[in-house]
Write a protein that holds these residues in place. Structure first.
Motif, mmCIF file in Angstrom:
data_model
loop_
_atom_site.group_PDB
_atom_site.id
_atom_site.type_symbol
_atom_site.label_atom_id
_atom_site.label_comp_id
_atom_site.label_asym_id
_atom_site.label_seq_id
_atom_site.Cartn_x
_atom_site.Cartn_y
_atom_site.Cartn_z
ATOM 1 N N VAL A 1 10.798 39.364 -5.496
ATOM 2 C CA VAL A 1 11.954 39.651 -4.490
ATOM 3 C C VAL A 1 12.959 40.444 -4.986
ATOM 4 O O VAL A 1 13.534 41.561 -4.365
ATOM 5 N N PHE A 2 13.499 39.966 -5.993
ATOM 6 C CA PHE A 2 14.618 40.615 -6.621
ATOM 7 C C PHE A 2 14.241 41.823 -7.298
ATOM 8 O O PHE A 2 15.202 42.820 -6.928
ATOM 9 N N PHE A 3 13.154 41.950 -7.725
ATOM 10 C CA PHE A 3 12.822 43.518 -8.369
ATOM 11 C C PHE A 3 12.710 44.303 -7.302
ATOM 12 O O PHE A 3 13.127 45.463 -7.317
ATOM 13 N N SER A 4 11.944 44.024 -6.074
ATOM 14 C CA SER A 4 11.991 44.887 -4.984
ATOM 15 C C SER A 4 13.070 45.311 -4.388
ATOM 16 O O SER A 4 13.292 46.466 -4.201
ATOM 17 N N PHE A 5 14.031 44.453 -4.271
ATOM 18 C CA PHE A 5 15.377 44.675 -3.938
ATOM 19 C C PHE A 5 16.251 45.773 -4.816
ATOM 20 O O PHE A 5 16.596 46.752 -4.378
ATOM 21 N N VAL A 6 16.146 45.430 -6.267
ATOM 22 C CA VAL A 6 16.656 46.310 -7.047
ATOM 23 C C VAL A 6 15.965 47.492 -6.930
ATOM 24 O O VAL A 6 16.630 48.885 -7.290
ATOM 25 N N CYS A 7 14.679 47.908 -7.063
ATOM 26 C CA CYS A 7 13.981 49.374 -6.916
ATOM 27 C C CYS A 7 14.393 49.783 -5.586
ATOM 28 O O CYS A 7 14.798 51.048 -5.694
ATOM 29 N N ASP A 8 14.561 49.241 -4.379
ATOM 30 C CA ASP A 8 14.727 49.996 -3.157
ATOM 31 C C ASP A 8 16.264 50.457 -3.397
ATOM 32 O O ASP A 8 16.553 51.569 -2.709
ATOM 33 N N VAL A 9 17.218 49.510 -3.825
ATOM 34 C CA VAL A 9 18.494 49.981 -4.013
ATOM 35 C C VAL A 9 18.903 51.033 -4.723
ATOM 36 O O VAL A 9 19.570 52.121 -4.511
ATOM 37 N N ILE A 10 18.129 51.043 -5.970
ATOM 38 C CA ILE A 10 18.379 51.981 -6.809
ATOM 39 C C ILE A 10 17.467 53.558 -6.265
ATOM 40 O O ILE A 10 18.267 54.670 -6.533
ATOM 41 N N GLY A 11 16.411 53.290 -5.759
ATOM 42 C CA GLY A 11 15.603 54.234 -5.184
ATOM 43 C C GLY A 11 16.629 54.924 -4.109
ATOM 44 O O GLY A 11 16.690 56.037 -3.823
ATOM 45 N N TYR A 12 17.264 54.067 -3.319
ATOM 46 C CA TYR A 12 18.130 54.552 -2.160
ATOM 47 C C TYR A 12 19.398 55.647 -2.593
ATOM 48 O O TYR A 12 19.643 56.680 -2.244
ATOM 49 N N PHE A 13 19.956 55.053 -3.868
ATOM 50 C CA PHE A 13 21.062 55.944 -4.331
ATOM 51 C C PHE A 13 20.611 57.118 -5.136
ATOM 52 O O PHE A 13 21.250 58.081 -5.371
ATOM 53 N N THR A 14 19.434 56.928 -5.739
ATOM 54 C CA THR A 14 19.120 58.122 -6.859
ATOM 55 C C THR A 14 18.004 58.969 -5.889
ATOM 56 O O THR A 14 17.511 59.883 -6.531
ATOM 57 N N LYS B 1 12.335 57.504 2.216
ATOM 58 C CA LYS B 1 13.634 57.121 2.727
ATOM 59 C C LYS B 1 13.578 55.368 3.089
ATOM 60 O O LYS B 1 12.558 54.905 3.505
ATOM 61 N N VAL B 2 14.353 54.654 2.717
ATOM 62 C CA VAL B 2 14.714 53.393 3.386
ATOM 63 C C VAL B 2 16.088 53.185 4.051
ATOM 64 O O VAL B 2 17.254 53.578 3.508
ATOM 65 N N PRO B 3 16.010 52.993 5.337
ATOM 66 C CA PRO B 3 17.288 52.731 5.975
ATOM 67 C C PRO B 3 18.245 51.766 5.516
ATOM 68 O O PRO B 3 18.071 50.585 4.827
ATOM 69 N N PRO B 4 19.645 52.123 5.519
ATOM 70 C CA PRO B 4 20.487 50.963 5.243
ATOM 71 C C PRO B 4 20.174 49.612 5.986
ATOM 72 O O PRO B 4 20.764 48.821 5.094
ATOM 73 N N ALA B 5 19.906 49.591 7.249
ATOM 74 C CA ALA B 5 19.583 48.282 7.664
ATOM 75 C C ALA B 5 18.679 47.456 7.044
ATOM 76 O O ALA B 5 18.895 46.100 6.988
ATOM 77 N N TYR B 6 17.535 48.413 6.396
ATOM 78 C CA TYR B 6 16.578 47.205 5.559
ATOM 79 C C TYR B 6 17.259 46.873 4.278
ATOM 80 O O TYR B 6 17.082 45.681 4.207
ATOM 81 N N LEU B 7 18.154 47.502 3.833
ATOM 82 C CA LEU B 7 18.924 47.191 2.718
ATOM 83 C C LEU B 7 20.021 45.817 2.719
ATOM 84 O O LEU B 7 19.838 45.051 2.306
ATOM 85 N N GLY B 8 20.523 45.797 4.030
ATOM 86 C CA GLY B 8 21.303 44.875 4.479
ATOM 87 C C GLY B 8 20.398 43.550 4.750
ATOM 88 O O GLY B 8 20.744 42.343 4.218
ATOM 89 N N ALA B 9 19.127 43.730 5.245
ATOM 90 C CA ALA B 9 18.215 42.655 5.234
ATOM 91 C C ALA B 9 17.634 42.067 4.158
ATOM 92 O O ALA B 9 17.563 40.819 3.905
ATOM 93 N N ALA B 10 17.480 43.189 3.075
ATOM 94 C CA ALA B 10 17.059 42.521 1.807
ATOM 95 C C ALA B 10 18.121 41.852 1.232
ATOM 96 O O ALA B 10 17.759 41.058 0.413
ATOM 97 N N THR B 11 19.445 42.443 1.454
ATOM 98 C CA THR B 11 20.546 41.533 0.628
ATOM 99 C C THR B 11 20.508 40.448 1.217
ATOM 100 O O THR B 11 20.718 39.420 0.474
#
Length: 164
Positions: free
Chosen positions: A29-42, A117-127
């Protein structure tokens, strides 16, 4: 009646399996979150794929963790002080199972519609999910380190009817 001998940790097998599987789920779960966040910004699309598959595997593994958690909780030497924390940990475990499954399904739809793309709403839910996992880590740690579930001296004390 069929009876399996229990070891010094009150288990029919050498070590608790629940924590092993749980640590795997936490990492996924943590690694998925980190990958999605880094992928979102990069804008690195490959990280979105890694994030998806980590969440997918976590969604399966969390139910294995829940099953072993229920089994091992049933074998634990429970005393009154443990009960509220164990009940909350159990409720949170089943809730996290449902939440991870829902978030994984949502992530699958996102990946199917636009894998770039991953929407910001998904990143919020993942957070929010990561915060819930952190709470569950606290509860599980408390059950082991404070209350001593499946810890040999506590098991022995309970067998001798000595309250820890």
């Amino acid at each position: 009646m069929f009876s399996v001998p229990l070891n010094s940790e009150n288990l029919p097998y050498p070590d608790p399996i629940h924590p092993i599987v749980v640590h795997f789920v936490i990492a996924m779960v943590f690694f998925s979150f980190v990958c999605d966040v880094i992928g979102y910004f990069t804008r690195n699309v490959r990280l979105f794929e890694v994030g998806f598959w980590n969440m997918f595997v976590a969604a399966i593994a969390i139910f294995v963790a829940i099953i072993f958690g229920q089994f091992e909780a049933g074998l634990a030497q429970i005393y009154p002080a443990v009960q509220p924390t164990l009940n909350f940990h159990t409720l949170m475990g089943w809730s996290l199972g449902a939440i991870v499954a829902i978030i994984t399904a949502w992530r699958f739809v996102i990946r199917d519609r636009n894998p770039h793309k991953v929407p910001p709403a998904y990143l919020g839910a993942a957070t929010f999910l990561v915060c819930l996992v952190l709470l569950q880590i606290y509860l599980g740690s408390k059950l082991f380190w404070v209350y001593g579930l499946h810890v040999e001296p506590v098991v022995e004390a309970m067998k001798q009817r000595i309250s820890p």
